[in-house]
Motif scaffolding. Structure first.
Motif, PDB file in Angstrom:
ATOM      1  N   GLU A   1       0.822  -1.212   0.000  1.00 11.82           N
ATOM      2  CA  GLU A   1       0.000   0.000   0.000  1.00 11.82           C
ATOM      3  C   GLU A   1       0.855   1.261   0.000  1.00 11.82           C
ATOM      4  OE1 GLU A   1      -3.260   0.121  -0.304  1.00 11.82           O
ATOM      5  OE2 GLU A   1      -3.437  -2.064  -0.328  1.00 11.82           O
ATOM      6  N   ILE A   2       2.029   1.171   0.605  1.00 10.37           N
ATOM      7  CA  ILE A   2       2.973   2.285   0.656  1.00 10.37           C
ATOM      8  C   ILE A   2       4.391   1.728   0.565  1.00 10.37           C
ATOM      9  CG2 ILE A   2       1.583   3.923   2.010  1.00 10.37           C
ATOM     10  CD1 ILE A   2       3.030   2.891   4.534  1.00 10.37           C
ATOM     11  N   ALA A   3       5.345   2.618   0.270  1.00 10.98           N
ATOM     12  CA  ALA A   3       6.762   2.296   0.400  1.00 10.98           C
ATOM     13  C   ALA A   3       7.252   2.964   1.686  1.00 10.98           C
ATOM     14  CB  ALA A   3       7.545   2.824  -0.796  1.00 10.98           C
ATOM     15  N   TRP A   4       8.308   2.396   2.305  1.00  5.81           N
ATOM     16  CA  TRP A   4       8.776   2.976   3.563  1.00  5.81           C
ATOM     17  C   TRP A   4       9.171   4.444   3.339  1.00  5.81           C
ATOM     18  CZ3 TRP A   4       8.733   0.159   8.168  1.00  5.81           C
ATOM     19  CH2 TRP A   4       9.089   0.930   9.288  1.00  5.81           C
ATOM     20  N   GLY A   5       8.673   5.288   4.193  1.00  7.43           N
ATOM     21  CA  GLY A   5       8.921   6.724   4.072  1.00  7.43           C
ATOM     22  C   GLY A   5       7.698   7.480   3.584  1.00  7.43           C
ATOM     23  N   ASP A   6       6.768   6.770   2.902  1.00 13.15           N
ATOM     24  CA  ASP A   6       5.512   7.404   2.488  1.00 13.15           C
ATOM     25  C   ASP A   6       4.666   7.707   3.725  1.00 13.15           C
ATOM     26  OD1 ASP A   6       6.309   7.022  -0.105  1.00 13.15           O
ATOM     27  OD2 ASP A   6       4.945   5.340  -0.510  1.00 13.15           O
ATOM     28  N   LYS A   7       3.827   8.715   3.608  1.00 12.29           N
ATOM     29  CA  LYS A   7       2.946   9.074   4.724  1.00 12.29           C
ATOM     30  C   LYS A   7       1.721   8.150   4.751  1.00 12.29           C
ATOM     31  CE  LYS A   7       5.272  12.693   6.135  1.00 12.29           C
ATOM     32  NZ  LYS A   7       6.023  12.654   7.400  1.00 12.29           N
ATOM     33  N   LEU A   8       1.306   7.796   5.958  1.00 13.12           N
ATOM     34  CA  LEU A   8       0.116   6.980   6.172  1.00 13.12           C
ATOM     35  C   LEU A   8      -0.763   7.704   7.180  1.00 13.12           C
ATOM     36  CD1 LEU A   8      -1.181   4.173   5.525  1.00 13.12           C
ATOM     37  CD2 LEU A   8      -0.007   3.275   7.545  1.00 13.12           C
ATOM     38  N   ASP A   9      -2.004   7.995   6.801  1.00 15.19           N
ATOM     39  CA  ASP A   9      -2.930   8.701   7.682  1.00 15.19           C
ATOM     40  C   ASP A   9      -3.687   7.705   8.570  1.00 15.19           C
ATOM     41  OD1 ASP A   9      -2.174  11.060   6.454  1.00 15.19           O
ATOM     42  OD2 ASP A   9      -3.966  11.210   5.194  1.00 15.19           O
ATOM     43  N   PHE A  10      -4.196   8.204   9.695  1.00 16.51           N
ATOM     44  CA  PHE A  10      -4.966   7.378  10.625  1.00 16.51           C
ATOM     45  C   PHE A  10      -6.210   8.131  11.070  1.00 16.51           C
ATOM     46  CE2 PHE A  10      -0.629   5.843  11.038  1.00 16.51           C
ATOM     47  CZ  PHE A  10      -0.766   4.471  11.194  1.00 16.51           C
ATOM     48  N   THR A  11      -7.362   7.452  11.049  1.00 11.20           N
ATOM     49  CA  THR A  11      -8.567   7.983  11.679  1.00 11.20           C
ATOM     50  C   THR A  11      -8.855   7.131  12.903  1.00 11.20           C
ATOM     51  OG1 THR A  11      -9.484   8.745   9.580  1.00 11.20           O
ATOM     52  CG2 THR A  11     -11.010   8.511  11.400  1.00 11.20           C
ATOM     53  N   VAL A  12      -8.991   7.800  14.049  1.00  8.08           N
ATOM     54  CA  VAL A  12      -9.086   7.091  15.326  1.00  8.08           C
ATOM     55  C   VAL A  12     -10.363   7.500  16.061  1.00  8.08           C
ATOM     56  CG1 VAL A  12      -7.857   6.477  17.441  1.00  8.08           C
ATOM     57  CG2 VAL A  12      -6.564   7.279  15.432  1.00  8.08           C
ATOM     58  N   PRO A  13     -11.284   6.551  16.316  1.00  6.31           N
ATOM     59  CA  PRO A  13     -12.455   6.874  17.144  1.00  6.31           C
ATOM     60  C   PRO A  13     -12.004   6.987  18.595  1.00  6.31           C
ATOM     61  CG  PRO A  13     -12.453   4.536  16.598  1.00  6.31           C
ATOM     62  CD  PRO A  13     -11.271   5.142  15.906  1.00  6.31           C
ATOM     63  N   THR A  14     -12.282   8.091  19.223  1.00  3.15           N
ATOM     64  CA  THR A  14     -11.726   8.267  20.566  1.00  3.15           C
ATOM     65  C   THR A  14     -12.634   9.098  21.447  1.00  3.15           C
ATOM     66  OG1 THR A  14      -9.701   8.866  21.778  1.00  3.15           O
ATOM     67  CG2 THR A  14     -10.372  10.352  20.029  1.00  3.15           C
ATOM     68  N   GLY A  15     -12.623   8.771  22.748  1.00  3.41           N
ATOM     69  CA  GLY A  15     -13.344   9.552  23.734  1.00  3.41           C
ATOM     70  C   GLY A  15     -12.379  10.151  24.730  1.00  3.41           C
ATOM     71  N   ASN A  16     -11.502   9.316  25.282  1.00  2.00           N
ATOM     72  CA  ASN A  16     -10.561   9.755  26.316  1.00  2.00           C
ATOM     73  C   ASN A  16      -9.222  10.211  25.744  1.00  2.00           C
ATOM     74  OD1 ASN A  16     -10.489  10.293  29.033  1.00  2.00           O
ATOM     75  ND2 ASN A  16      -9.700   8.296  29.627  1.00  2.00           N
ATOM     76  N   PHE A  17      -9.069  10.147  24.432  1.00  2.00           N
ATOM     77  CA  PHE A  17      -7.927  10.659  23.680  1.00  2.00           C
ATOM     78  C   PHE A  17      -6.643   9.830  23.833  1.00  2.00           C
ATOM     79  CE2 PHE A  17      -4.932  13.921  22.059  1.00  2.00           C
ATOM     80  CZ  PHE A  17      -5.631  14.301  20.932  1.00  2.00           C
ATOM     81  N   GLY A  18      -6.710   8.685  24.514  1.00  2.00           N
ATOM     82  CA  GLY A  18      -5.512   7.886  24.698  1.00  2.00           C
ATOM     83  C   GLY A  18      -5.068   7.176  23.435  1.00  2.00           C
ATOM     84  N   ASP A  19      -6.006   6.595  22.703  1.00  2.00           N
ATOM     85  CA  ASP A  19      -5.667   5.812  21.517  1.00  2.00           C
ATOM     86  C   ASP A  19      -4.985   6.683  20.460  1.00  2.00           C
ATOM     87  OD1 ASP A  19      -5.458   3.650  19.876  1.00  2.00           O
ATOM     88  OD2 ASP A  19      -7.591   3.416  19.487  1.00  2.00           O
ATOM     89  N   ILE A  20      -5.526   7.845  20.209  1.00  2.00           N
ATOM     90  CA  ILE A  20      -4.936   8.718  19.191  1.00  2.00           C
ATOM     91  C   ILE A  20      -3.622   9.321  19.678  1.00  2.00           C
ATOM     92  CG2 ILE A  20      -6.224  10.804  19.839  1.00  2.00           C
ATOM     93  CD1 ILE A  20      -6.520  11.319  16.762  1.00  2.00           C
ATOM     94  N   LEU A  21      -3.516   9.575  20.988  1.00  2.00           N
ATOM     95  CA  LEU A  21      -2.263  10.104  21.533  1.00  2.00           C
ATOM     96  C   LEU A  21      -1.132   9.096  21.343  1.00  2.00           C
ATOM     97  CD1 LEU A  21      -0.826  12.387  23.113  1.00  2.00           C
ATOM     98  CD2 LEU A  21      -1.397  11.134  25.204  1.00  2.00           C
TER      99      LEU A  21
END
Length: 486
Positions: A251-271
């Motif tokens: 899906e990517i080569a090393w160094g390419d950017k990869l985005d993340f969407t994170v469902p969160t309430g307490n903000f720990g997972d995305i942090l």
């Protein structure tokens, strides 16, 4: 070795072991790394690792354990408790990649950290020469509770007490907790919401008189919530894992950017994802996905964090939160202790504060309940893949972000729970004819339409013996704890 400092006072310091055992700073702040460490392995080395080996390379940067101690903790945590050898699959469905974090015993992403936290805590206690019995106090919006109970049940020298909103979790989540075995476990429904439980637990941690009283009786408090740094840092691992899998899958080569969407309430997972990026992970953008309790979305849009609003009980209950504790850590990394202390004081006094997020690689989106249901149906109709209600919030948020941004990076949707934990809402989203059906009867129907077997840990859960029936008022949590222990 990484040292930890408080978010409200940089003079509060601790080793990793001390921070894990304390759970929270004496002044109510949270522990953060004095300096976020950098990954010291090359891409070629990382690409050859399995999950356990990767976990060691990440966690050794944050913990003061010996190699033998840390590898033992990892081996105990990431084993046959997970129903897939790779621990965390990355699957592509349609135009998105899904990081499936729900293959542990409790079918939720909390297993990723709470499978290892008991072992980290036992090791830390041994290193610190603790003689007291550790009492874990945990507030849960649904998933942390069961994962913590599963991790700490039957562990010698540790008791665990979990407080959950009596009317704010799914039927499966509630039964997972109230049927929990183990003489050292205690589960309590509260007449209130998650924020009520979390505030009470935090208040207990900073009650000096109670602390001294309990120490005299041979007890010491700690936490299994993500306010505990030992809960947070294991979550950093799976962001590195997701990136490595995306490279392996082409899906990517090393160094390419990869985005993340994170469902969160307490903000720990995305942090945890943000920490991975600071370590050197080539992450692109992080989308913080909220449900109708969109306090984080509004904060990212306006710079004002305001919890003075209507609390909504939604179909994604693990995100039904108005006080996102881990945001304090990000604020401190960006603004320092003095600003953070003032912001938290304003939150305590007025229920709101102003702050600036200087990192523009994080933004907020949200999904209404109708959009959440529509997302479940859309993805199923297009791909045959069934998401749970929290993952669906992330998918809907991702679609909004896609329209608003010009990012061409591939997107990973962080999938935090099995659809089987929220069977009735998931099936109703697919067809409203299921709206009046029993959640447990619908499991067979979900099995049929998804092609995924009912996970072993919840087969027959509705027939298990209820072992915990305590319920208390939200203002009586401290009194309940004292009655149990003193």
């Amino acid at each position: 070795m990484t040292m930890y400092i408080g978010t409200r006072d940089k003079n509060i310091t601790a080793s990793a072991s001390e921070a894990i055992l304390r759970g929270i700073c004496p002044d109510g702040g949270l522990y953060i790394p004095m300096e976020i460490p950098k990954m010291d392995k090359t891409p070629d080395e990382l690409m050859k690792m399995n999950y356990q080996e990767l976990a060691y390379e990440v966690l050794k940067q944050y913990l003061d354990f010996t190699e033998e101690e840390l590898k033992a903790c990892i081996a105990e945590a990431y084993d046959e408790k997970f129903d897939t050898k790779e621990i965390v699959p990355l699957v592509k469905k349609g135009d998105a990649l899904y990081l499936e974090l729900f293959h542990g015993r409790t079918l939720a992403f909390k297993d990723m950290a709470l499978s290892i936290l008991p072992h980290l805590m036992k090791t830390a206690a041994k290193r610190q020469g603790l003689k007291e019995e550790i009492v874990i106090l945990t507030a849960t919006s649904g998933d942390t509770g069961k994962a913590a109970l599963e991790g700490f049940a039957h562990v010698p020298g540790i008791r665990i007490m979990v407080f959950f909103p009596e009317d704010g979790v799914s039927p499966v989540q509630k039964l997972q907790m109230t049927t929990q075995e183990g003489d050292n476990t205690c589960v309590v429904g509260i007449k209130g919401n998650f924020d009520d439980a979390q505030s009470a637990v935090k208040g207990i941690f900073t009650d000096k008189a109670l602390e001294e009283e309990l120490l005299a009786r041979g007890y010491r408090f700690s936490s299994a919530n993500s306010i505990n740094i030992g809960r947070l840092v294991p979550q950093v691992v799976y962001y590195w894992w997701a990136y490595i899998q995306a490279v392996k899958q082409g899906e990517i080569a090393w160094g390419d950017k990869l985005d993340f969407t994170v469902p969160t309430g307490n903000f720990g997972d995305i942090l945890a994802g943000w920490y991975a990026a600071q370590m050197g992970l080539p992450a692109g953008h992080f989308v913080c996905a909220s449900n109708d309790n969109k306090v984080l979305y509004d904060f990212f849009r306006t710079g004002t964090y305001d919890k003075n609003r209507t609390f909504h009980v939604t179909v994604s209950p693990s995100m039904d939160i108005l006080i996102s504790s881990n945001l304090e850590r990000l604020l401190c990394h960006m603004g320092g202790q003095d600003k953070t202390k003032a912001e938290m004081a304003a939150l305590q006094k007025e229920g709101k504060y102003q702050a600036e997020i200087t990192d523009k690689n994080i933004s907020g989106e949200y999904a209404t309940e109708a959009e959440t249901f529509a997302a479940i149906k859309e993805v199923f109709d297009k791909t045959g893949y069934v998401m749970d209600t929290h993952t669906a919030v992330a998918y809907a948020a991702y679609k909004k972000y896609q329209k608003e941004s010009d990012s061409k990076n591939p997107m990973v949707i962080v999938s935090t729970a099995s659809p089987y934990k929220f069977t009735k809402d998931v099936m109703t989203a697919l067809d409203n004819k299921y709206e009046k059906e029993d959640a447990f009867v619908l499991m067979k129907e979900l099995e049929r339409v998804s092609g995924v077997s009912i996970p072993t840990p919840i087969v027959g859960i509705e027939t298990r013996k209820i072992r915990h029936q305590d319920v208390c008022e939200k203002d009586s949590i401290k009194d309940f704890v004292k009655r149990k222990l003193l």
